[in-house]
Design an enzyme around this catalytic site. Sequence first.
Site, PDB file in Angstrom:
ATOM      1  N   GLY A   2       0.827  -1.209   0.000  1.00 33.89           N
ATOM      2  CA  GLY A   2       0.000   0.000   0.000  1.00 33.89           C
ATOM      3  C   GLY A   2       0.854   1.249   0.000  1.00 33.89           C
ATOM      4  N   HIS A   3       1.888   1.256   0.852  1.00 36.08           N
ATOM      5  CA  HIS A   3       2.825   2.388   0.880  1.00 36.08           C
ATOM      6  C   HIS A   3       3.552   2.514  -0.458  1.00 36.08           C
ATOM      7  CE1 HIS A   3       2.803   1.426   5.367  1.00 36.08           C
ATOM      8  NE2 HIS A   3       2.309   2.644   5.292  1.00 36.08           N
ATOM      9  N   GLY A  23      -3.510   7.210   1.429  1.00 33.57           N
ATOM     10  CA  GLY A  23      -4.427   6.169   0.981  1.00 33.57           C
ATOM     11  C   GLY A  23      -5.859   6.405   1.420  1.00 33.57           C
ATOM     12  N   GLN A  74      -9.365  10.045   7.820  1.00 35.58           N
ATOM     13  CA  GLN A  74      -8.072  10.722   7.983  1.00 35.58           C
ATOM     14  C   GLN A  74      -7.734  11.539   6.744  1.00 35.58           C
ATOM     15  OE1 GLN A  74      -4.262   8.966   9.798  1.00 35.58           O
ATOM     16  NE2 GLN A  74      -3.966   8.573   7.624  1.00 35.58           N
ATOM     17  N   ARG A  79      -0.945  -2.867  10.755  1.00 39.65           N
ATOM     18  CA  ARG A  79      -1.493  -3.645  11.869  1.00 39.65           C
ATOM     19  C   ARG A  79      -1.745  -5.105  11.491  1.00 39.65           C
ATOM     20  NH1 ARG A  79      -3.239  -0.121  15.955  1.00 39.65           N
ATOM     21  NH2 ARG A  79      -3.397   2.053  15.260  1.00 39.65           N
TER      22      ARG A  79
END
Length: 281
Positions: free
Chosen positions: A42-43, A154, A160, A193
């Site tokens: 994802g990063h 993302g 956020q 996580r």
Amino acid sequence: MFYLLNIFIQMKILLNNTTLFESLRPFNDLGFVPTMGGIHKGHLSLINKSNKLCKKTIVSIFVNPKQFNNKKDLNSYPRNIKKDLKILKKSKKVDFVYLPKFKDIYKDKKKSKITLLKKDKILCAKFRKGHFEGVLDVMSKLTKIVKPKKIFMGEKDFQQLYLVKNELEKKYKTKVIPCKTVRDKDNVALSSRNLLLNKSNLIIAAKIYETLVDIKKNTKNKKNIPSFLNLKKKELKNNYKIKIDYLELRNIKNLKLSNTKNNSRLFIAYYLKNVRLIDNL
């Protein structure tokens, strides 16, 4: 930390603000990917987007204690800086990695004046008191230090993204670029996580995602969506033995509760093996 400097020749590691200011001074087209480590695909997708839109890319790794409302959560958060740096180096897409210490970010000891409006105290903000105040504060400080042209975040943590975009684009000459959620082969949203979960937990997470897809599809024909979602929330709890903070359909433009599938996303936060996971679709 210094032994790492010899390993990563092309990717420059910035260990303090002085080095950062000197290294970034020549560049005015910086793409910035802020992370708390636990680097995953994802990063890397954010980094790829930055590479396409900006001349240079900088990644920060900083576990911000001020955005954790639970000390156990902070202490258990995955950390492996050596592994993270190897992944970033292997990508060959990162020009700079910023590894600040707490004092580099919070050198100004004044108390943050950031407060959420009542309308924004929803979803995770309702259940994680002080979390987004901490996120907005650190993102504001990082933006002031790095001075990026674009920031890549993302959509997995859509709230956020929504709050940071609204806050930073008013204060700084920067654009926050939304990037699609990246999922594993079983459609579980990638998250640092996830490293805290075992295979059986991830299988359950995959089944929960499949159920969410079905729930979202069925909202189309429901007149009373909150009542329908409340029923589905109870079913999810019973079927998968999980604790759920929320299961809500909200408008993507203002995050208000929605009565229609159009322009809306289904948001969930739940605990699996005491690990809090979020998703939206």
